[in-house]
Write an enzyme that holds these catalytic residues in place. Structure first.
Site, PDB file in Angstrom:
ATOM      1  N   GLU A  16      -5.770   4.784  13.776  1.00 28.25           N
ATOM      2  CA  GLU A  16      -6.715   3.865  14.425  1.00 28.25           C
ATOM      3  C   GLU A  16      -7.441   4.458  15.626  1.00 28.25           C
ATOM      4  O   GLU A  16      -8.394   3.855  16.124  1.00 28.25           O
ATOM      5  CB  GLU A  16      -6.013   2.562  14.844  1.00 28.25           C
ATOM      6  CG  GLU A  16      -5.060   2.683  16.022  1.00 28.25           C
ATOM      7  CD  GLU A  16      -3.650   3.048  15.600  1.00 28.25           C
ATOM      8  OE1 GLU A  16      -2.758   2.965  16.460  1.00 28.25           O
ATOM      9  OE2 GLU A  16      -3.437   3.425  14.421  1.00 28.25           O
ATOM     10  N   HIS A  27      -0.693   1.512  16.286  1.00 25.97           N
ATOM     11  CA  HIS A  27      -0.953   0.319  17.100  1.00 25.97           C
ATOM     12  C   HIS A  27       0.125   0.162  18.180  1.00 25.97           C
ATOM     13  O   HIS A  27       0.870  -0.821  18.211  1.00 25.97           O
ATOM     14  CB  HIS A  27      -1.019  -0.931  16.209  1.00 25.97           C
ATOM     15  CG  HIS A  27      -2.110  -0.899  15.184  1.00 25.97           C
ATOM     16  ND1 HIS A  27      -3.447  -0.952  15.518  1.00 25.97           N
ATOM     17  CD2 HIS A  27      -2.060  -0.807  13.826  1.00 25.97           C
ATOM     18  CE1 HIS A  27      -4.180  -0.904  14.414  1.00 25.97           C
ATOM     19  NE2 HIS A  27      -3.367  -0.801  13.379  1.00 25.97           N
ATOM     20  N   TYR A  43      -0.996   4.487  10.671  1.00 23.69           N
ATOM     21  CA  TYR A  43      -1.358   3.517  11.702  1.00 23.69           C
ATOM     22  C   TYR A  43      -0.162   3.315  12.619  1.00 23.69           C
ATOM     23  O   TYR A  43       0.987   3.205  12.158  1.00 23.69           O
ATOM     24  CB  TYR A  43      -1.726   2.169  11.070  1.00 23.69           C
ATOM     25  CG  TYR A  43      -3.061   2.138  10.375  1.00 23.69           C
ATOM     26  CD1 TYR A  43      -4.243   2.349  11.081  1.00 23.69           C
ATOM     27  CD2 TYR A  43      -3.153   1.875   9.008  1.00 23.69           C
ATOM     28  CE1 TYR A  43      -5.471   2.317  10.449  1.00 23.69           C
ATOM     29  CE2 TYR A  43      -4.380   1.837   8.367  1.00 23.69           C
ATOM     30  CZ  TYR A  43      -5.537   2.058   9.086  1.00 23.69           C
ATOM     31  OH  TYR A  43      -6.751   2.030   8.463  1.00 23.69           O
ATOM     32  N   ARG A  91       0.833  -1.204   0.000  1.00 25.55           N
ATOM     33  CA  ARG A  91       0.000   0.000   0.000  1.00 25.55           C
ATOM     34  C   ARG A  91       0.872   1.260   0.000  1.00 25.55           C
ATOM     35  O   ARG A  91       2.067   1.207   0.251  1.00 25.55           O
ATOM     36  CB  ARG A  91      -0.929  -0.003   1.223  1.00 25.55           C
ATOM     37  CG  ARG A  91      -2.018  -1.057   1.186  1.00 25.55           C
ATOM     38  CD  ARG A  91      -2.788  -1.145   2.482  1.00 25.55           C
ATOM     39  NE  ARG A  91      -1.993  -1.748   3.547  1.00 25.55           N
ATOM     40  CZ  ARG A  91      -2.436  -1.946   4.787  1.00 25.55           C
ATOM     41  NH1 ARG A  91      -3.657  -1.558   5.123  1.00 25.55           N
ATOM     42  NH2 ARG A  91      -1.662  -2.525   5.693  1.00 25.55           N
ATOM     43  N   LYS A 113       1.581   1.901   7.315  1.00 25.41           N
ATOM     44  CA  LYS A 113       1.912   1.089   8.480  1.00 25.41           C
ATOM     45  C   LYS A 113       2.861   1.825   9.421  1.00 25.41           C
ATOM     46  O   LYS A 113       3.483   2.813   9.054  1.00 25.41           O
ATOM     47  CB  LYS A 113       2.542  -0.239   8.050  1.00 25.41           C
ATOM     48  CG  LYS A 113       1.550  -1.185   7.401  1.00 25.41           C
ATOM     49  CD  LYS A 113       0.366  -1.491   8.302  1.00 25.41           C
ATOM     50  CE  LYS A 113       0.731  -2.293   9.536  1.00 25.41           C
ATOM     51  NZ  LYS A 113      -0.429  -2.517  10.435  1.00 25.41           N
TER      52      LYS A 113
END
Length: 370
Positions: free
Chosen positions: A118, A96, A94, A15, A75
């Site tokens: 997120e 996380h 993102y 991506r 990411k």
């Protein structure tokens, strides 16, 4: 503002953080956009496509990071990327962080302004930047789960939909949110027997209203989960607590009661996973077996369908990227409490409570950094 979009470095991550339409809008608003060469190829976007939209192409990530005011990614940054961040630089991607102390400490050390897709919210308390990837991951979970059930993959050799005279597979989905509902949609489409499990009665009610009596629902308790997974061919973990580590709903002792060759697909692995025996895997080596049960725990599932995922994510993130670029991070966050909810790390401080609690670190309310 100078915006940089690097090529993703996670294993088999194809991506890219912006698409040409987004580049065009940012450039039209007076900003400059730099794209690392080849960043969009995995999603079917050529360097020429980006150039036509007004982007400048750069040869290396180092050049891109050093010149950008804001980095837009997909990411979480890997260690080499985190080393290139600098104080005051905006990182929009993102993250996380709850299950990832190493990344968290590096971001604290960097002094950068880290806004996590997120945890950005919407007026209805949904998660608009997580939703498109949850939709993709939910649908993919059934697709990859079906493949893992094939005998050559170590599975039971069961076809999800069965055939006349042979019953379909039993699919259990833990979580009735966006990912779980999309998993149910796809599983029901195959003809499988599908049960969705949640602790929220309103969520179960919405699932029943959406899918009708073809879908079975169950209230989530340890005893009920143990009973359901014992007969399951495929279990999908789709539980999410925004920003926090995921609870372990399927324990290791439960695996011994499952049918050999059954499959667990852990969509929640980015947040630590909801199976006790889960650990992150990659598209290069996606599965492992514990006590005869196949585990699929790829931490960037949507990366496998990079074109669909890239455009779905870019559609959702562009308005927020424009706000950050047009107003600067401080005014953008001051004026939008939902974007402020995305602020996880600022100038060496954790500004998202669930992350701080998960990692045992001091918490700084985000309003205090404005």
């Amino acid at each position: 503002m100078k915006i940089g979009v690097p090529k993703e470095t996670k294993v088999h991550e194809y991506r890219v953080g912006l698409v040409p339409a987004g580049v065009h809008e940012l450039v039209a608003a007076g900003h400059s956009v730099a794209i690392e060469k080849g960043a969009g190829l995995g999603a079917g976007i050529s360097d020429a496509d980006f150039q036509k939209a007004g982007a400048v192409l750069l040869d290396t990530a180092e050049e891109l990071f050093s010149g950008a005011d804001m980095i837009v990614k997909v990411k979480e940054p890997l260690a080499a990327e985190r080393a290139m961040l600098r104080p005051g630089q905006i990182l929009f991607t993102y993250l996380h962080l709850a299950p990832d102390p190493e990344q968290t400490h590096d971001l604290i050390k960097s002094g950068s302004v880290c806004i996590a897709y997120e945890t950005v919210t919407a007026p209805d308390n949904s998660l608009p930047l997580l939703t498109p990837m949850s939709e993709v991951a939910g649908r993919m979970a059934i697709q990859v789960g079906a493949a893992c059930l094939e005998k050559e993959s170590g599975g039971r050799g069961v076809l999800l939909g069965g055939v006349p005279g042979v019953p379909p597979a039993n699919v259990v989905i833990l979580g009735a949110g966006v990912a779980g509902s999309n998993a149910a949609l796809t599983a029901l489409g195959t003809g499988a027997n599908v049960t969705i499990v949640d602790r929220s009665i309103p969520a179960l009610r919405r699932a029943t209203e959406r899918f009708g009596t073809a879908l079975r629902t169950a209230f989530s308790t340890p005893a009920e989960i143990e009973r359901l997974v014992a007969d399951a061919d495929l279990v999908v973990g789709a539980v999410l607590i925004a920003g926090a580590a995921t609870p372990k709903l399927v324990t290791k002792p439960m695996l011994k009661k499952m049918q050999p060759g059954a499959v667990l697909v852990d969509i929640a692995i980015d947040q630590g996973g909801c199976f006790e025996t889960s650990h992150p895997t990659t598209h290069a080596d996606p599965t492992f077996v514990v006590d005869g049960i196949v585990h699929y725990c790829v931490a960037n599932m949507p990366g496998a369908v990079a074109r669909t995922s890239t455009f779905a994510l870019a559609n959702a993130t562009l308005p927020f990227a424009l706000a950050l670029a047009n107003k600067g991070w401080k005014d953008a966050l001051t004026q939008d409490p939902h974007l402020l909810a995305g602020l996880n790390v600022h100038s060496g401080k954790i500004t998202y409570r669930a992350v701080a609690e998960a990692l045992g670190l001091p918490y700084t309310p985000p309003q205090t950094v404005l």
